[in-house]
Design a protein around this motif. Structure first.
Motif, mmCIF file in Angstrom:
data_model
loop_
_atom_site.group_PDB
_atom_site.id
_atom_site.type_symbol
_atom_site.label_atom_id
_atom_site.label_comp_id
_atom_site.label_asym_id
_atom_site.label_seq_id
_atom_site.Cartn_x
_atom_site.Cartn_y
_atom_site.Cartn_z
ATOM 1 N N PHE A 207 0.593 -1.458 -0.402
ATOM 2 C CA PHE A 207 -0.184 -0.211 0.022
ATOM 3 C C PHE A 207 0.677 1.489 -0.016
ATOM 4 C CE2 PHE A 207 -0.038 -1.661 4.735
ATOM 5 C CZ PHE A 207 1.439 -1.193 4.904
ATOM 6 N N VAL A 208 0.187 2.076 -1.066
ATOM 7 C CA VAL A 208 1.189 3.752 -0.352
ATOM 8 C C VAL A 208 -0.105 3.958 -1.413
ATOM 9 C CG1 VAL A 208 2.353 4.809 -1.939
ATOM 10 C CG2 VAL A 208 3.071 2.777 -2.055
ATOM 11 N N ILE A 209 0.262 5.307 -0.425
ATOM 12 C CA ILE A 209 -1.960 6.241 -0.373
ATOM 13 C C ILE A 209 -1.174 7.472 -1.723
ATOM 14 C CG2 ILE A 209 -2.901 8.018 0.862
ATOM 15 C CD1 ILE A 209 -2.673 6.482 2.954
ATOM 16 N N SER A 210 -2.235 7.157 -2.158
ATOM 17 C CA SER A 210 -2.103 8.385 -3.795
ATOM 18 C C SER A 210 -2.949 9.932 -3.344
ATOM 19 C CB SER A 210 -2.406 7.679 -5.425
ATOM 20 O OG SER A 210 -2.472 8.405 -6.369
ATOM 21 N N ALA A 211 -2.257 10.299 -3.676
ATOM 22 C CA ALA A 211 -3.220 11.724 -4.086
ATOM 23 C C ALA A 211 -4.239 12.047 -4.144
ATOM 24 C CB ALA A 211 -2.228 12.939 -4.110
ATOM 25 N N SER A 212 -4.485 11.091 -4.479
ATOM 26 C CA SER A 212 -6.215 10.821 -5.630
ATOM 27 C C SER A 212 -7.156 10.584 -5.197
ATOM 28 C CB SER A 212 -5.909 10.122 -6.949
ATOM 29 O OG SER A 212 -7.649 9.434 -7.271
ATOM 30 N N LYS A 213 -8.517 11.357 -4.619
ATOM 31 C CA LYS A 213 -9.275 10.608 -4.571
ATOM 32 C C LYS A 213 -10.877 11.370 -4.680
ATOM 33 C CE LYS A 213 -7.598 12.800 -0.145
ATOM 34 N NZ LYS A 213 -6.558 14.009 -1.299
ATOM 35 N N ALA A 214 -11.707 10.912 -4.284
ATOM 36 C CA ALA A 214 -13.052 11.896 -4.624
ATOM 37 C C ALA A 214 -13.862 11.545 -4.358
ATOM 38 C CB ALA A 214 -13.006 10.518 -6.621
ATOM 39 N N LEU A 220 -17.032 8.600 -0.290
ATOM 40 C CA LEU A 220 -15.375 9.404 -0.586
ATOM 41 C C LEU A 220 -14.595 7.714 -1.125
ATOM 42 C CD1 LEU A 220 -13.910 11.799 -0.167
ATOM 43 C CD2 LEU A 220 -12.716 10.950 1.456
ATOM 44 N N TYR A 221 -14.270 8.310 -1.929
ATOM 45 C CA TYR A 221 -13.236 7.025 -2.472
ATOM 46 C C TYR A 221 -11.505 7.673 -2.050
ATOM 47 C CZ TYR A 221 -17.325 4.435 -4.637
ATOM 48 O OH TYR A 221 -18.119 4.778 -5.213
ATOM 49 N N PHE A 222 -9.976 7.266 -1.480
ATOM 50 C CA PHE A 222 -9.093 6.535 -1.520
ATOM 51 C C PHE A 222 -8.441 5.897 -2.785
ATOM 52 C CE2 PHE A 222 -10.362 7.916 2.353
ATOM 53 C CZ PHE A 222 -9.686 9.586 2.471
ATOM 54 N N GLU A 223 -7.441 6.536 -3.255
ATOM 55 C CA GLU A 223 -6.687 5.246 -4.547
ATOM 56 C C GLU A 223 -5.291 4.809 -3.983
ATOM 57 O OE1 GLU A 223 -3.703 5.239 -8.022
ATOM 58 O OE2 GLU A 223 -5.340 7.430 -7.632
ATOM 59 N N PHE A 224 -5.142 3.501 -4.188
ATOM 60 C CA PHE A 224 -3.305 3.117 -3.384
ATOM 61 C C PHE A 224 -2.734 2.471 -4.855
ATOM 62 C CE2 PHE A 224 -6.562 1.317 -0.212
ATOM 63 C CZ PHE A 224 -6.532 2.455 0.812
ATOM 64 N N LYS A 225 -2.142 3.442 -4.661
ATOM 65 C CA LYS A 225 -1.085 3.105 -5.878
ATOM 66 C C LYS A 225 -0.866 2.303 -6.326
ATOM 67 C CE LYS A 225 1.333 8.000 -5.735
ATOM 68 N NZ LYS A 225 2.832 8.650 -6.198
ATOM 69 N N LYS A 226 0.594 1.012 -5.874
ATOM 70 C CA LYS A 226 0.723 -0.642 -5.559
ATOM 71 C C LYS A 226 -0.309 -1.512 -6.020
ATOM 72 C CE LYS A 226 5.756 1.029 -4.688
ATOM 73 N NZ LYS A 226 6.441 0.045 -3.665
#
Length: 383
Positions: A207-214, A220-226
């Motif tokens: 898991f690496v948290i991305s700046a991307s969220k919607a 609310l959605y948070f994207e994980f990079k890996k």
């Protein structure tokens, strides 16, 4: 003294016609309202009034993209700078904050973090310069990755807010982090002035948290990079779940972002080899990687960007909610593409920039005493 007589019906009719014309001025060019306001005092009073501002927002509905909040990393005394980069002719005077990085932006508000590690967040209006500091939550030990989102208080219940007039009202901050291979979430309410209790969910090791969220409805959605997944958080039910991203999810240079589509679905965009892939998904709880996702569009970027002398594939760093503007970066160059008109705009060159968030908001002038001629203008305000 008797009150002045009401204006004749013809004058009222002319004023109504003027208002109907002025509310149709493009919100992407706020300077046009300022120019109209200096035509005469009646127009100035009309444009500066709360009724006109409300009608202007209701007519155009989706707030326009006024600029990007770019975080740049410097060395020495400047440290991090959160900088407002305009996408139109508009640019507000208080356009940057030193020693801060931008974490999230919603219509009218930006969430910042102090660079020097103080457990303090800042809610900032880049148009007026107004800001409010709030204490960060007490984080569990070994919290090594986190992000946060700024929302209006009405976002917790779907359909209770049209987000046209809430930019100065109560707000929520949703904080998401990792501790001991588990994701946790807590929320801050400006009304209560406190953080909620934390809730946890299991999450795979990569898991690496991305700046991307919607934000879509009250989810609310948070994207994980890996890991090719995202965290879904229901603001009303206070429930979390992990969901899969589309099979073209990119963990490389092409980037990937979540966003809200014009029809109220969850969108996903990524770039690979000069092609922009866009997907959409109606809300659901499926955990399979491709469950519920539909590829909505593939755009060849090479032709669009040829005039910009871009020789390598860019990375997507943001997509505006509901108005179809994508933000791309190639090395030091930042630019936007309007997905409806295919218009490409160069914005900025900054080799230290590591983050860019779309700032969407209505802006109408608040000219104060200038409306009556009793002194100089009291300034301008975002709306």
């Amino acid at each position: 003294m008797a009150p002045p007589p009401p204006p004749p019906p013809a004058a009222l009719m002319i004023e109504e016609l003027v208002e109907e014309v002025l509310i149709r001025l493009p919100p992407t060019e706020p300077a046009s309202l300022v120019r109209a306001a200096v035509v005469c005092k009646p127009w100035c009073r009309l444009i500066s009034g709360a009724c006109f501002r409300r009608r202007f927002r209701e007519f155009h509905r989706a707030p326009p993209l006024l600029g990007l909040l770019c975080s740049s990393l410097f060395t020495g005394k400047d440290a991090d700078i959160a900088r407002f980069v305009p996408t139109t002719a508009f640019c507000s005077p208080p356009a940057s904050r030193r020693h801060c990085r931008a974490i999230d932006a919603r219509p009218g508000r930006v969430l910042l973090q102090y660079y020097w590690g103080a457990n303090v967040l800042v809610v900032w209006d880049p148009i007026t310069g107004d800001h409010q500091e709030i204490p960060g939550p007490n984080q569990p030990g070994h919290t090594f990755s986190w992000t946060a989102a700024i929302l209006c208080a009405g976002a917790a219940t779907a359909g209770t807010c049209d987000h046209l007039d809430c930019y100065r009202g109560p707000f929520l901050v949703v904080f998401m982090g990792f501790c001991s291979e588990r994701a946790f979430i807590c929320t801050y309410s400006s009304d209560a002035g406190t953080w909620s209790d934390k809730i946890y969910t299991d999450q795979p090791e990569e898991f690496v948290i991305s700046a991307s969220k919607a934000l879509v409805g009250n989810v609310l959605y948070f994207e994980f990079k890996k890991s090719g997944t995202a965290l879904r958080y229901d603001l009303e039910l206070h429930e979390m779940s992990v969901m899969g991203l589309p099979p073209t999810h990119s963990t490389g240079y092409g980037g990937a972002v979540l966003f809200a589509t014009e029809d109220g679905a969850l969108g996903f965009a990524t770039v690979r080899e000069f092609k922009l892939y866009m997907w959409s998904r109606k809300d659901g709880h499926g955990t399979q990687v491709d469950a519920g996702w539909t590829q909505s569009r593939v755009i060849e970027l090479e032709t669009l960007l040829r005039s910009n002398s871009i020789s390598a594939s860019p990375a997507v760093v943001g997509v505006t909610d509901g108005i179809g503007v994508i933000i791309l970066r190639r090395n030091e160059l930042l630019f936007t593409i309007d997905l409806k008109s295919c218009e490409v705009k160069k914005l900025s060159k900054d080799r230290f920039m590591y983050n860019a968030l779309p700032y969407m908001s209505f802006y109408t002038p608040a000219l104060g005493a200038a409306c009556t001629g009793e002194g100089s203008s009291t300034g301008s305000a975002g709306a």
